[in-house]
Design a protein around this motif. Sequence first.
Motif, PDB file in Angstrom:
ATOM      1  N   GLY A  21      20.508 -10.955  12.265  1.00  0.00           N
ATOM      2  CA  GLY A  21      21.002 -11.180  10.914  1.00  0.00           C
ATOM      3  C   GLY A  21      20.775 -12.593  10.418  1.00  0.00           C
ATOM      4  N   PHE A  22      20.183 -13.439  11.254  1.00  0.00           N
ATOM      5  CA  PHE A  22      20.004 -14.843  10.897  1.00  0.00           C
ATOM      6  C   PHE A  22      18.542 -15.284  10.895  1.00  0.00           C
ATOM      7  N   ILE A  23      17.622 -14.359  11.033  1.00  0.00           N
ATOM      8  CA  ILE A  23      16.193 -14.660  10.971  1.00  0.00           C
ATOM      9  C   ILE A  23      15.584 -13.802   9.870  1.00  0.00           C
ATOM     10  N   GLN A  24      14.958 -14.459   8.901  1.00  0.00           N
ATOM     11  CA  GLN A  24      14.322 -13.753   7.791  1.00  0.00           C
ATOM     12  C   GLN A  24      12.802 -13.896   7.897  1.00  0.00           C
ATOM     13  N   THR A  25      12.082 -12.878   7.468  1.00  0.00           N
ATOM     14  CA  THR A  25      10.620 -12.924   7.508  1.00  0.00           C
ATOM     15  C   THR A  25      10.023 -12.383   6.216  1.00  0.00           C
ATOM     16  N   ARG A  26       8.865 -12.908   5.885  1.00  0.00           N
ATOM     17  CA  ARG A  26       8.068 -12.353   4.792  1.00  0.00           C
ATOM     18  C   ARG A  26       6.612 -12.710   5.027  1.00  0.00           C
ATOM     19  N   GLU A  27       5.734 -11.999   4.362  1.00  0.00           N
ATOM     20  CA  GLU A  27       4.300 -12.239   4.473  1.00  0.00           C
ATOM     21  C   GLU A  27       3.753 -12.732   3.137  1.00  0.00           C
ATOM     22  N   HIS A  28       2.819 -13.673   3.203  1.00  0.00           N
ATOM     23  CA  HIS A  28       2.133 -14.121   1.989  1.00  0.00           C
ATOM     24  C   HIS A  28       0.821 -14.773   2.391  1.00  0.00           C
ATOM     25  N   ASN A  29      -0.237 -14.414   1.716  1.00  0.00           N
ATOM     26  CA  ASN A  29      -1.552 -15.045   1.932  1.00  0.00           C
ATOM     27  C   ASN A  29      -1.929 -15.146   3.408  1.00  0.00           C
ATOM     28  N   ALA A  30      -1.726 -14.056   4.156  1.00  0.00           N
ATOM     29  CA  ALA A  30      -2.058 -13.977   5.579  1.00  0.00           C
ATOM     30  C   ALA A  30      -1.189 -14.889   6.448  1.00  0.00           C
ATOM     31  N   VAL A  31      -0.039 -15.320   5.907  1.00  0.00           N
ATOM     32  CA  VAL A  31       0.917 -16.142   6.652  1.00  0.00           C
ATOM     33  C   VAL A  31       2.176 -15.319   6.918  1.00  0.00           C
ATOM     34  N   HIS A  52       5.871 -15.901   7.378  1.00  0.00           N
ATOM     35  CA  HIS A  52       6.846 -16.963   7.105  1.00  0.00           C
ATOM     36  C   HIS A  52       8.176 -16.539   7.702  1.00  0.00           C
ATOM     37  N   VAL A  53       8.647 -17.294   8.673  1.00  0.00           N
ATOM     38  CA  VAL A  53       9.899 -17.015   9.375  1.00  0.00           C
ATOM     39  C   VAL A  53      10.903 -18.107   9.011  1.00  0.00           C
ATOM     40  N   THR A  54      12.112 -17.691   8.642  1.00  0.00           N
ATOM     41  CA  THR A  54      13.123 -18.644   8.196  1.00  0.00           C
ATOM     42  C   THR A  54      14.393 -18.516   9.018  1.00  0.00           C
ATOM     43  N   LEU A  55      14.871 -19.663   9.543  1.00  0.00           N
ATOM     44  CA  LEU A  55      16.178 -19.702  10.187  1.00  0.00           C
ATOM     45  C   LEU A  55      17.226 -19.684   9.082  1.00  0.00           C
ATOM     46  N   ASP A  56      18.143 -18.717   9.142  1.00  0.00           N
ATOM     47  CA  ASP A  56      19.071 -18.503   8.034  1.00  0.00           C
ATOM     48  C   ASP A  56      20.519 -18.434   8.545  1.00  0.00           C
ATOM     49  N   ARG A  57      20.944 -19.519   9.169  1.00  0.00           N
ATOM     50  CA  ARG A  57      22.337 -19.637   9.636  1.00  0.00           C
ATOM     51  C   ARG A  57      22.839 -21.020   9.221  1.00  0.00           C
ATOM     52  N   ALA A  58      22.709 -21.280   7.942  1.00  0.00           N
ATOM     53  CA  ALA A  58      22.949 -22.631   7.422  1.00  0.00           C
ATOM     54  C   ALA A  58      24.368 -23.110   7.672  1.00  0.00           C
ATOM     55  N   ASP A  59      25.356 -22.204   7.664  1.00  0.00           N
ATOM     56  CA  ASP A  59      26.743 -22.628   7.857  1.00  0.00           C
ATOM     57  C   ASP A  59      26.992 -23.166   9.258  1.00  0.00           C
ATOM     58  N   VAL A  74      21.319 -16.332  21.354  1.00  0.00           N
ATOM     59  CA  VAL A  74      20.416 -15.477  22.136  1.00  0.00           C
ATOM     60  C   VAL A  74      19.719 -14.475  21.223  1.00  0.00           C
ATOM     61  N   ALA A  75      20.477 -13.839  20.339  1.00  0.00           N
ATOM     62  CA  ALA A  75      19.890 -12.833  19.444  1.00  0.00           C
ATOM     63  C   ALA A  75      18.856 -13.453  18.510  1.00  0.00           C
ATOM     64  N   MET A  76      19.082 -14.684  18.079  1.00  0.00           N
ATOM     65  CA  MET A  76      18.107 -15.352  17.212  1.00  0.00           C
ATOM     66  C   MET A  76      16.829 -15.675  17.972  1.00  0.00           C
ATOM     67  N   TYR A  77      16.963 -16.140  19.216  1.00  0.00           N
ATOM     68  CA  TYR A  77      15.767 -16.374  20.035  1.00  0.00           C
ATOM     69  C   TYR A  77      14.968 -15.080  20.193  1.00  0.00           C
ATOM     70  N   GLN A  78      15.663 -13.997  20.426  1.00  0.00           N
ATOM     71  CA  GLN A  78      14.987 -12.712  20.613  1.00  0.00           C
ATOM     72  C   GLN A  78      14.273 -12.280  19.344  1.00  0.00           C
ATOM     73  N   ASP A  79      14.897 -12.506  18.200  1.00  0.00           N
ATOM     74  CA  ASP A  79      14.247 -12.194  16.919  1.00  0.00           C
ATOM     75  C   ASP A  79      13.013 -13.070  16.697  1.00  0.00           C
ATOM     76  N   LEU A  80      13.134 -14.346  16.996  1.00  0.00           N
ATOM     77  CA  LEU A  80      11.996 -15.251  16.821  1.00  0.00           C
ATOM     78  C   LEU A  80      10.839 -14.847  17.731  1.00  0.00           C
ATOM     79  N   THR A  81      11.154 -14.484  18.965  1.00  0.00           N
ATOM     80  CA  THR A  81      10.112 -14.036  19.887  1.00  0.00           C
ATOM     81  C   THR A  81       9.449 -12.776  19.374  1.00  0.00           C
ATOM     82  N   ALA A  82      10.255 -11.848  18.867  1.00  0.00           N
ATOM     83  CA  ALA A  82       9.701 -10.600  18.314  1.00  0.00           C
ATOM     84  C   ALA A  82       8.763 -10.898  17.151  1.00  0.00           C
ATOM     85  N   ALA A  83       9.131 -11.858  16.305  1.00  0.00           N
ATOM     86  CA  ALA A  83       8.289 -12.212  15.168  1.00  0.00           C
ATOM     87  C   ALA A  83       6.967 -12.821  15.621  1.00  0.00           C
TER      88      ALA A  83
END
Length: 263
Positions: A16-26, A28-35, A42-51
């Motif tokens: 729930g804290f990793i966002q992704t989108r695609e643009h121009n063959a890129v 884009h992964v965003t860390l989204d736990r600003a608070d 651990v779950a964020m690391y797993q999401d980043l690895t999956a991406a």
Amino acid sequence: VQTCALPISDLTLTSGFIQTREHNAVLHVTLDRADKLNALTVAMYQDLTAAVQHLAERDDLNALLITAKGRSYCAGNDIQDFLQADPASRDAGKLSPAMVLIHALMALDKPVIMAVQGNATGIGTTMLLHADLVIAADDARFHTAFINLGLVPEAGSSLILPALIGRQNANRLLLAGDTFSAEEAERMGLIAYRVGVAELETKAQALADKLAAKTPAAIAMTKQLTRLSDAAIKTQIEKESVMFAERMFSDDTRAMFAGFLKK
């Protein structure tokens, strides 16, 4: 510009804290736990690895851009996760979820761009050593923090940092626990570009687009030629992981973790 809706349909993320989108063959992964200043769980690391692994399998995506929301890039590992970790999970130097991510970044033959604003602490700094280009805002600050928590370096930083910025500067981070400004980081070669805070997003996007447009095979070969030996880095990560686990589960370090959380 080609952009797909979030999340990417065939990439499953659970934190729930990793966002992704695609643009121009890129990708884009965003860390989204600003608070929580984008402290990584651990779950964020797993999401980043999956991406990262998802990107590796996509012939239509040519670059990875990692950014973060809020006033800080990454506050490092979530300390609560450290306190809740099972000692058996790190037996015999078993790689943590964080180091599984680092291995995935090392294996990626596509360019990795990381864009930093505010504080980059702990793995928030050491993950940058596995980017091909780092672009940072003028307000960026780099601090490894391990020594202040009774820990040792990780992510191969004990090998890469002395080679990259010199032994004395590496020891400012790893032994003295100093914090580097964006200006210092640029001068030492820890980052490639320094831009105004308001420019970071557009400049990082443009840089990622630029790299994604280049010949993928040439990019992959250039990465192979310019980086340190993967075998040497992996061996160092294994050594670090054994010592890191020893320190992480020591009584004095766990007391420091608890004190940090109370603050």
